[in-house]
Design a protein around this motif. Structure first.
Motif, PDB file in Angstrom:
ATOM      1  N   LYS A   1       0.821  -1.214   0.000  1.00 53.75           N
ATOM      2  CA  LYS A   1       0.000   0.000   0.000  1.00 53.75           C
ATOM      3  C   LYS A   1       0.855   1.263   0.000  1.00 53.75           C
ATOM      4  N   PHE A   2       2.041   1.206   0.599  1.00 50.41           N
ATOM      5  CA  PHE A   2       2.886   2.383   0.676  1.00 50.41           C
ATOM      6  C   PHE A   2       3.910   2.443  -0.464  1.00 50.41           C
ATOM      7  N   ALA A   3       3.982   1.402  -1.280  1.00 43.12           N
ATOM      8  CA  ALA A   3       4.958   1.380  -2.369  1.00 43.12           C
ATOM      9  C   ALA A   3       4.452   2.198  -3.549  1.00 43.12           C
ATOM     10  N   GLU A   4       5.369   2.545  -4.435  1.00 42.22           N
ATOM     11  CA  GLU A   4       5.022   3.217  -5.685  1.00 42.22           C
ATOM     12  C   GLU A   4       5.093   2.241  -6.858  1.00 42.22           C
ATOM     13  N   VAL A   5       6.078   1.353  -6.826  1.00 38.06           N
ATOM     14  CA  VAL A   5       6.203   0.294  -7.826  1.00 38.06           C
ATOM     15  C   VAL A   5       6.240  -1.040  -7.086  1.00 38.06           C
ATOM     16  N   VAL A   6       5.458  -2.002  -7.567  1.00 44.37           N
ATOM     17  CA  VAL A   6       5.411  -3.338  -6.968  1.00 44.37           C
ATOM     18  C   VAL A   6       5.973  -4.335  -7.977  1.00 44.37           C
ATOM     19  N   VAL A   7       7.009  -5.058  -7.567  1.00 44.83           N
ATOM     20  CA  VAL A   7       7.585  -6.114  -8.400  1.00 44.83           C
ATOM     21  C   VAL A   7       6.995  -7.441  -7.928  1.00 44.83           C
ATOM     22  N   VAL A   8       6.188  -8.068  -8.752  1.00 42.43           N
ATOM     23  CA  VAL A   8       5.597  -9.373  -8.442  1.00 42.43           C
ATOM     24  C   VAL A   8       6.555 -10.440  -8.961  1.00 42.43           C
ATOM     25  N   LEU A   9       7.187 -11.160  -8.037  1.00 45.18           N
ATOM     26  CA  LEU A   9       8.204 -12.142  -8.404  1.00 45.18           C
ATOM     27  C   LEU A   9       7.578 -13.527  -8.497  1.00 45.18           C
ATOM     28  N   LEU A  10       7.754 -14.162  -9.649  1.00 43.18           N
ATOM     29  CA  LEU A  10       7.218 -15.504  -9.893  1.00 43.18           C
ATOM     30  C   LEU A  10       8.353 -16.513  -9.954  1.00 43.18           C
ATOM     31  N   ASP A  11       8.023 -17.765  -9.680  1.00 47.37           N
ATOM     32  CA  ASP A  11       8.962 -18.865  -9.834  1.00 47.37           C
ATOM     33  C   ASP A  11       8.784 -19.432 -11.239  1.00 47.37           C
ATOM     34  N   ALA A  12       9.887 -19.477 -12.011  1.00 44.10           N
ATOM     35  CA  ALA A  12       9.784 -19.929 -13.399  1.00 44.10           C
ATOM     36  C   ALA A  12       9.255 -21.356 -13.501  1.00 44.10           C
ATOM     37  N   ALA A  13       9.471 -22.176 -12.467  1.00 42.76           N
ATOM     38  CA  ALA A  13       9.011 -23.565 -12.527  1.00 42.76           C
ATOM     39  C   ALA A  13       7.496 -23.655 -12.395  1.00 42.76           C
ATOM     40  N   ILE A  14       6.888 -22.790 -11.579  1.00 39.93           N
ATOM     41  CA  ILE A  14       5.432 -22.812 -11.372  1.00 39.93           C
ATOM     42  C   ILE A  14       4.896 -21.382 -11.431  1.00 39.93           C
ATOM     43  N   PRO A  15       4.917 -20.747 -12.611  1.00 42.16           N
ATOM     44  CA  PRO A  15       4.463 -19.355 -12.700  1.00 42.16           C
ATOM     45  C   PRO A  15       2.947 -19.258 -12.762  1.00 42.16           C
ATOM     46  N   PHE A  16       2.450 -18.077 -12.412  1.00 40.34           N
ATOM     47  CA  PHE A  16       1.035 -17.746 -12.516  1.00 40.34           C
ATOM     48  C   PHE A  16       0.154 -18.765 -11.798  1.00 40.34           C
ATOM     49  N   GLU A  17       0.585 -19.122 -10.582  1.00 43.40           N
ATOM     50  CA  GLU A  17      -0.306 -19.881  -9.719  1.00 43.40           C
ATOM     51  C   GLU A  17      -1.447 -18.968  -9.269  1.00 43.40           C
ATOM     52  N   GLN A  18      -2.477 -19.552  -8.680  1.00 40.89           N
ATOM     53  CA  GLN A  18      -3.630 -18.759  -8.258  1.00 40.89           C
ATOM     54  C   GLN A  18      -3.223 -17.661  -7.281  1.00 40.89           C
ATOM     55  N   GLN A  19      -2.277 -17.959  -6.404  1.00 43.00           N
ATOM     56  CA  GLN A  19      -1.840 -16.958  -5.448  1.00 43.00           C
ATOM     57  C   GLN A  19      -1.062 -15.828  -6.121  1.00 43.00           C
ATOM     58  N   ASP A  20      -0.290 -16.145  -7.158  1.00 39.18           N
ATOM     59  CA  ASP A  20       0.401 -15.103  -7.912  1.00 39.18           C
ATOM     60  C   ASP A  20      -0.597 -14.133  -8.533  1.00 39.18           C
ATOM     61  N   LEU A  21      -1.680 -14.661  -9.065  1.00 40.18           N
ATOM     62  CA  LEU A  21      -2.693 -13.807  -9.682  1.00 40.18           C
ATOM     63  C   LEU A  21      -3.361 -12.917  -8.648  1.00 40.18           C
ATOM     64  N   ARG A  22      -3.603 -13.463  -7.454  1.00 42.59           N
ATOM     65  CA  ARG A  22      -4.218 -12.654  -6.398  1.00 42.59           C
ATOM     66  C   ARG A  22      -3.295 -11.515  -5.974  1.00 42.59           C
ATOM     67  N   ILE A  23      -2.004 -11.811  -5.872  1.00 39.42           N
ATOM     68  CA  ILE A  23      -1.047 -10.784  -5.452  1.00 39.42           C
ATOM     69  C   ILE A  23      -0.959  -9.673  -6.494  1.00 39.42           C
ATOM     70  N   ALA A  24      -0.884 -10.051  -7.778  1.00 40.88           N
ATOM     71  CA  ALA A  24      -0.823  -9.048  -8.843  1.00 40.88           C
ATOM     72  C   ALA A  24      -2.103  -8.224  -8.895  1.00 40.88           C
ATOM     73  N   ASP A  25      -3.241  -8.873  -8.702  1.00 42.14           N
ATOM     74  CA  ASP A  25      -4.517  -8.151  -8.716  1.00 42.14           C
ATOM     75  C   ASP A  25      -4.602  -7.199  -7.529  1.00 42.14           C
ATOM     76  N   LEU A  26      -4.061  -7.603  -6.379  1.00 42.10           N
ATOM     77  CA  LEU A  26      -4.043  -6.718  -5.210  1.00 42.10           C
ATOM     78  C   LEU A  26      -3.251  -5.447  -5.499  1.00 42.10           C
ATOM     79  N   ALA A  27      -2.077  -5.603  -6.107  1.00 40.23           N
ATOM     80  CA  ALA A  27      -1.262  -4.438  -6.432  1.00 40.23           C
ATOM     81  C   ALA A  27      -1.985  -3.514  -7.404  1.00 40.23           C
ATOM     82  N   GLU A  28      -2.715  -4.089  -8.373  1.00 42.13           N
ATOM     83  CA  GLU A  28      -3.446  -3.262  -9.332  1.00 42.13           C
ATOM     84  C   GLU A  28      -4.600  -2.539  -8.645  1.00 42.13           C
ATOM     85  N   ARG A  29      -5.313  -3.222  -7.758  1.00 43.91           N
ATOM     86  CA  ARG A  29      -6.434  -2.582  -7.063  1.00 43.91           C
ATOM     87  C   ARG A  29      -5.961  -1.470  -6.129  1.00 43.91           C
ATOM     88  N   GLU A  30      -4.761  -1.616  -5.602  1.00 46.51           N
ATOM     89  CA  GLU A  30      -4.201  -0.558  -4.756  1.00 46.51           C
ATOM     90  C   GLU A  30      -3.678   0.615  -5.581  1.00 46.51           C
TER      91      GLU A  30
END
Length: 488
Positions: A281-310
């Protein structure tokens, strides 16, 4: 800040509680169980008229191997070497232990200025422990209670003579504050703020546990500043580190790994996740770090969506790229999945990095800088309304109930993230699909990929404001002019 104070001691003696009291905020996680703090946390402390930097450290353990406790001890020893003053905290109720005596000997050899403080000393039950503290050979102990704020005056009295000696050094190292200026060189208070040493760019690195967030930040820093290892969930606090990354002043936040809410049961993990969300919430840029072996898991999508909603600028980074064999095919699949699963971040930077080898960090730096610039972008009202005219001609808005929605005027109300206001008729009847059409057009035509865009529709009445007023008749008009009626 005039000097740096490191708080050291065994686990569960109250270091984080004292840290929070000195900074005046609940920054460090506090819990009854020992070993909560693992990384070094810095804060701006205030004690009466003294201003200094305080460092909260992990509890000292009798371990020197490569275990988690051993790595934590190495970080604490590093904080002792960095600090100007060390405050050695003991538990007055438990008294002086063998570990306290061993660490007191280490501090005597490694630190220039050491004070011993007997914490949890409220009440008569701590009298014996305070007297035992004299045996450490570090001078008169400071009797205090970090929980209740007792002993702060005694700590101030001990630090005051040293503060004067560090004041000149702090004044010489004080950064200059840059002010945004316009084209004529005049101060522009509404101009885009450029990151400076005094006000650096705020960047938060978030992701699932064991994605490599701490390792990535250590590689950017060029030193082992944060605790890392093969164990998942090592980071607990949201640790901030200030640095200069290739000319870009930055404060980067390392956050705890965020698991699914249903799996977070322990109180400590809940506190860690809450601390990470606060960093987003206090950041200006959010880097969403994924694991190349298991990218775009459901939790990754939630985290990215949270940053966008903020409303934060988002950069998606895929870590552990060095172990991938078919890099081209994997990258193609990642881009396809990104566009399909995160349409709200269409056009956001997607970079591949290796926190272990450092490859791709230059691309990550460029992506963070561009995302910040787009997040601050402002478009003039004239350009927006010319664009709106063309958009309406290419694709007119719908006509619900046979009455077409008229879009009359558009302006940008804010930045960080860009927010636009459209004056129109019947804004409540505007379908979401047409709003998305306008947002996507703004992204494409004004080069704002990936950044959250806020579009607000406001009503502008097209009624004649004089229509409801009664028209004045001839008699009223003659009376107004001071003339007698015609029939008199």
């Amino acid at each position: 800040m005039s000097f740096t104070l490191a708080i050291v001691g065994r686990p569960n003696v109250g270091k984080s509680t004292l840290f929070n009291r000195l900074v005046g905020k609940r920054l460090a996680l506090v819990d009854d169980q020992p070993g909560v703090t693992r990384d070094l946390r810095e804060g701006d402390a205030r004690l009466a008229d003294l201003r200094f930097t305080v460092i909260d450290t992990a509890g000292l353990e009798d371990a020197t191997d490569d275990s988690l406790e051993g790595r934590m001890r190495k970080l604490t020893e590093r904080a002792v070497d960095m600090a100007d003053v060390c405050l050695f905290l003991i538990d007055a109720r438990a008294g002086v232990t063998a570990l306290d005596e061993m660490f007191a000997e280490i501090l005597r050899k490694r630190a220039d200025h050491v004070f011993v403080a007997a914490n949890k000393s409220e009440g008569s039950a701590a009298d014996a422990g305070v007297l035992e503290a004299y045996s450490l050979g570090l001078g008169e102990p400071i009797r205090m209670s970090a929980e209740h704020g007792e002993g702060m005056h005694d700590l101030y009295t001990a630090l005051l003579p040293l503060a004067d000696g560090y004041a000149e050094r702090a004044e010489a190292e004080a950064p200059e504050v840059d002010v945004a200026v316009d084209e004529d060189g005049e101060a522009d208070p509404e101009g885009v703020r450029k990151p400076t040493k005094a006000r650096p760019l705020q960047v938060a690195v978030v992701g699932r546990p064991n994605a490599g967030k701490s390792t990535l930040i250590n590689k950017i820093l060029g030193e082992d500043r944060l605790l890392t290892g093969p164990e998942a969930g090592i980071t607990r606090d949201a640790i901030s580190v200030q640095m200069d990354w290739d000319g870009l002043p930055m404060r980067i936040f390392d956050t705890a790994g965020m698991r699914k809410k249903a799996k977070v049961q322990e109180k400590l993990e809940k506190l860690s996740v809450s601390d990470g969300l606060r960093a987003v919430k206090f950041a200006e840029v959010v880097v969403v770090l994924l694991d190349a072996a298991i990218p775009f898991e459901q939790q990754d999508l939630r985290i990215a969506d949270l940053a966008e909603r903020e409303g934060r600028a988002v950069v998606v980074a895929v870590n552990k790229w060095d172990i991938e064999d078919d890099k081209q095919g994997k990258l193609r699949d990642l881009r396809e999945a990104f566009e399909r699963l995160l349409p709200q971040l269409r056009g956001a930077p997607l970079v591949t990095v290796s926190a272990k080898t450092g490859k791709g960090l230059d691309r990550l730096h460029a992506a963070v800088e561009k995302a910040y610039d787009v997040w601050n972008r402002r478009v003039s009202t004239a350009r927006l309304n010319r664009w709106l005219t063309g958009v309406l001609e290419a694709h007119p808005p719908p006509a619900p109930g046979g009455r077409r929605i008229k879009l009359r005027y558009m302006t940008q109300a804010k930045t960080r993230p860009p927010g636009f206001v459209v004056m129109c008729s019947h804004p409540d009847k505007m379908p979401a699909s047409y709003s998305r059409y306008l947002v996507n057009g703004l992204r494409d035509d004004f080069d704002m990929p990936g950044t959250p865009i806020r579009l607000t529709l406001r009503s502008q009445s097209d009624k004649n404001p004089y229509k409801a007023k009664k028209k004045a008749g001839p008699s009223k008009l003659r009376k107004h002019l001071g003339k007698p009626p015609r029939n008199s």
